[in-house]
Design a protein around this motif. Structure first.
Motif, PDB file in Angstrom:
ATOM      1  N   SER A   7      26.993 -53.380 -32.762  1.00  0.00           N
ATOM      2  CA  SER A   7      27.375 -51.891 -32.571  1.00  0.00           C
ATOM      3  C   SER A   7      28.531 -51.924 -31.563  1.00  0.00           C
ATOM      4  CB  SER A   7      26.318 -50.967 -32.637  1.00  0.00           C
ATOM      5  OG  SER A   7      26.839 -49.354 -32.651  1.00  0.00           O
ATOM      6  N   THR A   8      29.809 -51.670 -31.840  1.00  0.00           N
ATOM      7  CA  THR A   8      30.914 -51.639 -30.919  1.00  0.00           C
ATOM      8  C   THR A   8      31.773 -50.795 -31.253  1.00  0.00           C
ATOM      9  OG1 THR A   8      32.125 -53.186 -29.750  1.00  0.00           O
ATOM     10  CG2 THR A   8      32.370 -53.594 -32.031  1.00  0.00           C
ATOM     11  N   THR A   9      32.892 -50.488 -30.003  1.00  0.00           N
ATOM     12  CA  THR A   9      34.034 -49.748 -30.194  1.00  0.00           C
ATOM     13  C   THR A   9      34.989 -50.713 -30.346  1.00  0.00           C
ATOM     14  OG1 THR A   9      32.844 -47.904 -28.886  1.00  0.00           O
ATOM     15  CG2 THR A   9      35.398 -47.811 -29.080  1.00  0.00           C
ATOM     16  N   ALA A  10      35.969 -50.390 -31.196  1.00  0.00           N
ATOM     17  CA  ALA A  10      37.162 -51.383 -31.348  1.00  0.00           C
ATOM     18  C   ALA A  10      38.448 -50.694 -31.604  1.00  0.00           C
ATOM     19  CB  ALA A  10      36.884 -52.310 -32.660  1.00  0.00           C
ATOM     20  N   GLU A  11      39.439 -51.511 -31.081  1.00  0.00           N
ATOM     21  CA  GLU A  11      40.949 -51.014 -31.797  1.00  0.00           C
ATOM     22  C   GLU A  11      41.206 -51.433 -33.045  1.00  0.00           C
ATOM     23  OE1 GLU A  11      43.237 -52.629 -28.412  1.00  0.00           O
ATOM     24  OE2 GLU A  11      42.594 -50.857 -27.022  1.00  0.00           O
ATOM     25  N   PHE A  12      40.748 -52.588 -33.477  1.00  0.00           N
ATOM     26  CA  PHE A  12      41.182 -52.850 -34.788  1.00  0.00           C
ATOM     27  C   PHE A  12      40.260 -53.879 -35.241  1.00  0.00           C
ATOM     28  CE2 PHE A  12      43.587 -56.467 -37.273  1.00  0.00           C
ATOM     29  CZ  PHE A  12      44.235 -55.793 -38.133  1.00  0.00           C
ATOM     30  N   LEU A  13      40.145 -53.773 -36.820  1.00  0.00           N
ATOM     31  CA  LEU A  13      39.315 -54.649 -37.355  1.00  0.00           C
ATOM     32  C   LEU A  13      39.956 -55.332 -38.770  1.00  0.00           C
ATOM     33  CD1 LEU A  13      36.028 -55.580 -38.538  1.00  0.00           C
ATOM     34  CD2 LEU A  13      36.095 -53.205 -39.624  1.00  0.00           C
ATOM     35  N   LYS A  14      39.655 -56.637 -38.882  1.00  0.00           N
ATOM     36  CA  LYS A  14      40.263 -57.402 -40.039  1.00  0.00           C
ATOM     37  C   LYS A  14      39.048 -58.138 -40.782  1.00  0.00           C
ATOM     38  CE  LYS A  14      43.339 -61.015 -41.409  1.00  0.00           C
ATOM     39  NZ  LYS A  14      44.237 -62.138 -41.059  1.00  0.00           N
ATOM     40  N   MET A  64      42.366 -49.505 -38.809  1.00  0.00           N
ATOM     41  CA  MET A  64      42.433 -48.976 -37.319  1.00  0.00           C
ATOM     42  C   MET A  64      42.094 -47.536 -37.086  1.00  0.00           C
ATOM     43  SD  MET A  64      46.498 -50.257 -36.474  1.00  0.00           S
ATOM     44  CE  MET A  64      46.615 -49.913 -34.774  1.00  0.00           C
ATOM     45  N   ALA A  65      41.987 -46.912 -36.011  1.00  0.00           N
ATOM     46  CA  ALA A  65      41.296 -45.509 -35.966  1.00  0.00           C
ATOM     47  C   ALA A  65      42.302 -44.790 -36.752  1.00  0.00           C
ATOM     48  CB  ALA A  65      41.456 -45.120 -34.388  1.00  0.00           C
ATOM     49  N   ASP A  66      41.390 -43.470 -37.144  1.00  0.00           N
ATOM     50  CA  ASP A  66      42.071 -42.530 -38.209  1.00  0.00           C
ATOM     51  C   ASP A  66      42.500 -43.173 -39.552  1.00  0.00           C
ATOM     52  OD1 ASP A  66      41.683 -40.711 -36.396  1.00  0.00           O
ATOM     53  OD2 ASP A  66      43.709 -41.092 -35.394  1.00  0.00           O
ATOM     54  N   HIS A  67      41.568 -44.403 -39.967  1.00  0.00           N
ATOM     55  CA  HIS A  67      42.293 -45.003 -41.404  1.00  0.00           C
ATOM     56  C   HIS A  67      41.514 -43.947 -42.361  1.00  0.00           C
ATOM     57  CE1 HIS A  67      41.759 -47.861 -44.834  1.00  0.00           C
ATOM     58  NE2 HIS A  67      42.691 -48.346 -43.975  1.00  0.00           N
ATOM     59  N   MET A  68      42.249 -43.928 -43.442  1.00  0.00           N
ATOM     60  CA  MET A  68      41.800 -43.091 -44.705  1.00  0.00           C
ATOM     61  C   MET A  68      40.312 -43.421 -44.911  1.00  0.00           C
ATOM     62  SD  MET A  68      43.932 -44.400 -47.608  1.00  0.00           S
ATOM     63  CE  MET A  68      42.991 -44.885 -49.235  1.00  0.00           C
ATOM     64  N   PRO A  69      39.497 -42.638 -45.614  1.00  0.00           N
ATOM     65  CA  PRO A  69      38.203 -42.816 -45.995  1.00  0.00           C
ATOM     66  C   PRO A  69      38.314 -43.994 -47.085  1.00  0.00           C
ATOM     67  CG  PRO A  69      38.355 -40.388 -45.702  1.00  0.00           C
ATOM     68  CD  PRO A  69      39.982 -41.086 -45.568  1.00  0.00           C
ATOM     69  N   LEU A  70      37.076 -44.747 -47.137  1.00  0.00           N
ATOM     70  CA  LEU A  70      37.507 -45.996 -48.028  1.00  0.00           C
ATOM     71  C   LEU A  70      35.913 -46.442 -47.953  1.00  0.00           C
ATOM     72  CD1 LEU A  70      39.192 -48.352 -49.180  1.00  0.00           C
ATOM     73  CD2 LEU A  70      38.806 -49.577 -47.024  1.00  0.00           C
TER      74      LEU A  70
END
Length: 134
Positions: free
Chosen positions: A18-25, A36-42
């Motif tokens: 469980s972490t805080t991140a700026e980007f996930l791929k 990224m933050a504020d990505h549309m729901p998915l």
């Protein structure tokens, strides 16, 4: 500085991280996706492959993920994975042995489904070896 978001990754054996991140791929069944933050729901199905988490201080942590599902909403990204292993925790020798076992089985298999399953396990172990060797 990039905006951050929360990620929680869970497998059948419990919370992996469980972490805080700026980007996930990571890889979905339809291809790679970046979050990224504020990505549309998915909500999407995940495939096996490499998952990269770029944390707030710019450090990248790499994982092997073996399928599952991901939900993205405004509160967090929830990853429900079949198997999630941090790259430094991958047992490369074990993955190599498992790959070799599947390769030796392959020549004896006759059913297409069994051949496909063995090939998938070979590819998954090759991916573990690749990620764990970085």
């Amino acid at each position: 500085m990039a905006k951050s978001f929360n990620i929680e990754a869970i497998t059948p054996s419990g919370v992996t991280f469980s972490t805080t991140a700026e980007f996930l791929k990571l890889r979905t069944v339809n291809g790679d996706i970046g979050i990224m933050a504020d990505h549309m729901p998915l909500v999407t199905e995940l495939s096996y492959g490499e998952m990269i988490v770029k944390q707030e201080k710019g450090e990248e942590v790499r994982y092997y993920i073996d399928g599952g599902f991901m939900e993205v909403n405004k509160e967090r990204v929830l990853i429900l994975g079949d198997e999630i292993i941090e790259s430094s925790q991958i047992d490369i020798e074990r993955a190599q042995r498992e790959k070799e076992v599947e390769e030796s089985k392959l020549s004896k298999l006759k059913e297409e489904e069994d051949i496909a399953r063995a090939n998938k396990k070979i590819q998954e172990n090759l991916m573990k070896i690749k990620i764990g060797s970085r």
